[in-house]
Design an enzyme around this catalytic site. Sequence first.
Site, PDB file in Angstrom:
ATOM      1  N   ASN A  77      40.480  34.408  38.880  1.00 46.83           N
ATOM      2  CA  ASN A  77      41.679  33.490  38.868  1.00 46.83           C
ATOM      3  C   ASN A  77      42.265  33.407  40.138  1.00 46.83           C
ATOM      4  O   ASN A  77      42.652  32.243  40.575  1.00 46.83           O
ATOM      5  CB  ASN A  77      42.794  34.206  37.886  1.00 46.83           C
ATOM      6  CG  ASN A  77      42.354  34.505  36.276  1.00 46.83           C
ATOM      7  OD1 ASN A  77      42.650  35.370  35.901  1.00 46.83           O
ATOM      8  ND2 ASN A  77      41.641  33.241  35.760  1.00 46.83           N
ATOM      9  N   HIS A 120      40.948  34.941  26.493  1.00 46.62           N
ATOM     10  CA  HIS A 120      40.975  33.957  27.618  1.00 46.62           C
ATOM     11  C   HIS A 120      41.409  32.618  27.386  1.00 46.62           C
ATOM     12  O   HIS A 120      41.590  32.306  26.292  1.00 46.62           O
ATOM     13  CB  HIS A 120      39.350  33.719  27.788  1.00 46.62           C
ATOM     14  CG  HIS A 120      38.754  35.153  28.026  1.00 46.62           C
ATOM     15  ND1 HIS A 120      38.618  35.800  29.228  1.00 46.62           N
ATOM     16  CD2 HIS A 120      38.195  36.094  27.167  1.00 46.62           C
ATOM     17  CE1 HIS A 120      37.969  37.041  29.179  1.00 46.62           C
ATOM     18  NE2 HIS A 120      37.781  37.192  27.872  1.00 46.62           N
ATOM     19  N   ARG A 163      37.958  42.110  31.988  1.00 44.08           N
ATOM     20  CA  ARG A 163      39.385  41.859  32.295  1.00 44.08           C
ATOM     21  C   ARG A 163      40.328  41.950  31.161  1.00 44.08           C
ATOM     22  O   ARG A 163      41.625  42.196  31.204  1.00 44.08           O
ATOM     23  CB  ARG A 163      39.332  40.292  33.058  1.00 44.08           C
ATOM     24  CG  ARG A 163      38.663  39.271  32.096  1.00 44.08           C
ATOM     25  CD  ARG A 163      38.649  38.032  33.170  1.00 44.08           C
ATOM     26  NE  ARG A 163      37.942  36.796  32.628  1.00 44.08           N
ATOM     27  CZ  ARG A 163      36.956  36.415  32.417  1.00 44.08           C
ATOM     28  NH1 ARG A 163      35.928  37.535  32.632  1.00 44.08           N
ATOM     29  NH2 ARG A 163      36.494  35.227  31.830  1.00 44.08           N
ATOM     30  N   GLU A 195      35.255  34.351  26.735  1.00 45.47           N
ATOM     31  CA  GLU A 195      35.653  33.001  27.445  1.00 45.47           C
ATOM     32  C   GLU A 195      34.539  32.011  26.980  1.00 45.47           C
ATOM     33  O   GLU A 195      33.342  32.559  27.065  1.00 45.47           O
ATOM     34  CB  GLU A 195      35.895  33.237  28.790  1.00 45.47           C
ATOM     35  CG  GLU A 195      36.445  31.802  29.553  1.00 45.47           C
ATOM     36  CD  GLU A 195      37.603  31.166  28.889  1.00 45.47           C
ATOM     37  OE1 GLU A 195      37.593  30.963  27.571  1.00 45.47           O
ATOM     38  OE2 GLU A 195      38.484  30.860  29.387  1.00 45.47           O
ATOM     39  N   ARG A 226      46.654  36.242  27.374  1.00 45.01           N
ATOM     40  CA  ARG A 226      45.606  36.293  28.253  1.00 45.01           C
ATOM     41  C   ARG A 226      45.378  37.602  29.135  1.00 45.01           C
ATOM     42  O   ARG A 226      46.406  38.232  29.032  1.00 45.01           O
ATOM     43  CB  ARG A 226      45.575  34.745  29.166  1.00 45.01           C
ATOM     44  CG  ARG A 226      45.365  33.693  28.670  1.00 45.01           C
ATOM     45  CD  ARG A 226      45.804  32.506  29.700  1.00 45.01           C
ATOM     46  NE  ARG A 226      44.663  32.302  30.701  1.00 45.01           N
ATOM     47  CZ  ARG A 226      44.579  31.782  31.755  1.00 45.01           C
ATOM     48  NH1 ARG A 226      45.665  30.845  32.133  1.00 45.01           N
ATOM     49  NH2 ARG A 226      43.699  31.736  32.768  1.00 45.01           N
ATOM     50  N   HIS A 227      44.295  37.790  29.531  1.00 40.80           N
ATOM     51  CA  HIS A 227      44.026  38.994  30.388  1.00 40.80           C
ATOM     52  C   HIS A 227      44.865  38.582  31.591  1.00 40.80           C
ATOM     53  O   HIS A 227      45.185  37.636  31.803  1.00 40.80           O
ATOM     54  CB  HIS A 227      42.666  39.166  30.896  1.00 40.80           C
ATOM     55  CG  HIS A 227      41.975  37.954  31.281  1.00 40.80           C
ATOM     56  ND1 HIS A 227      42.180  37.461  32.544  1.00 40.80           N
ATOM     57  CD2 HIS A 227      41.265  36.730  30.715  1.00 40.80           C
ATOM     58  CE1 HIS A 227      41.711  36.347  32.684  1.00 40.80           C
ATOM     59  NE2 HIS A 227      41.215  35.827  31.927  1.00 40.80           N
TER      60      HIS A 227
END
Length: 191
Positions: free
Chosen positions: A15, A143, A58, A78, A8-9
């Site tokens: 987040n 994502h 991201r 995403e 994932r980023h």
Amino acid sequence: QQTLYFSRHGESEFNVIGRIGGDAKLSPRGRSYAQSLAKHIQALNLPSLQVWTSTLQRTKATSAGIPAPQLHLPELDEIWSGECENLSYEELAERFPKELALRDREKLKYRYPQGESYIDVMNRLVPVLTQMECETNVLTVSHQAVLRCILGYFLETPPEEIPYIHVPLHTIIKITLQGYHYNMETIKMPI
Ligand code: F6P
């Protein structure tokens, strides 16, 4: 032996405050993960390494420090939550309680208003998955929902379980083909 890497980023500003979708920047912790990821991947010295990211800032910022050819693919963006983009789960519960209940009941098939479902994401990923299967040493930076769909494909997860696969932040996932099956290893990065 075919090996694929996924991440994932790094933690994004969304987040941190629990908002979904959007195109937020990395948080300070997310930037620090980008550095440790680049260090770790470089140390592996993988022949003909490629990096595939989404088109969102991201993921690009997460892989920017890795010296390898980088592809930015919209298929890796995403899950699009349509009218619910940029909302927190609390705001979702207030403004779209019926939607949230529908999603809880059938997360795999549930489509956000004007947005996507997990099934939609799986469908748009097919060409990328077909290509990925022919490659080795690709690091995909994407994502949560997209990585659930990709890992579910390679690990042959029952479809209903795919939207719940645990894909933590700041963790490198490595899958290796053994016979006809992929084995998975996870490497939690200190940040
Ligand atoms: O919260 C981060 C995120 O990537 C959101 O942008 C996305 O909507 C969500 O995760 C997907 O996870 P879930 O389907 O469990 O809400």
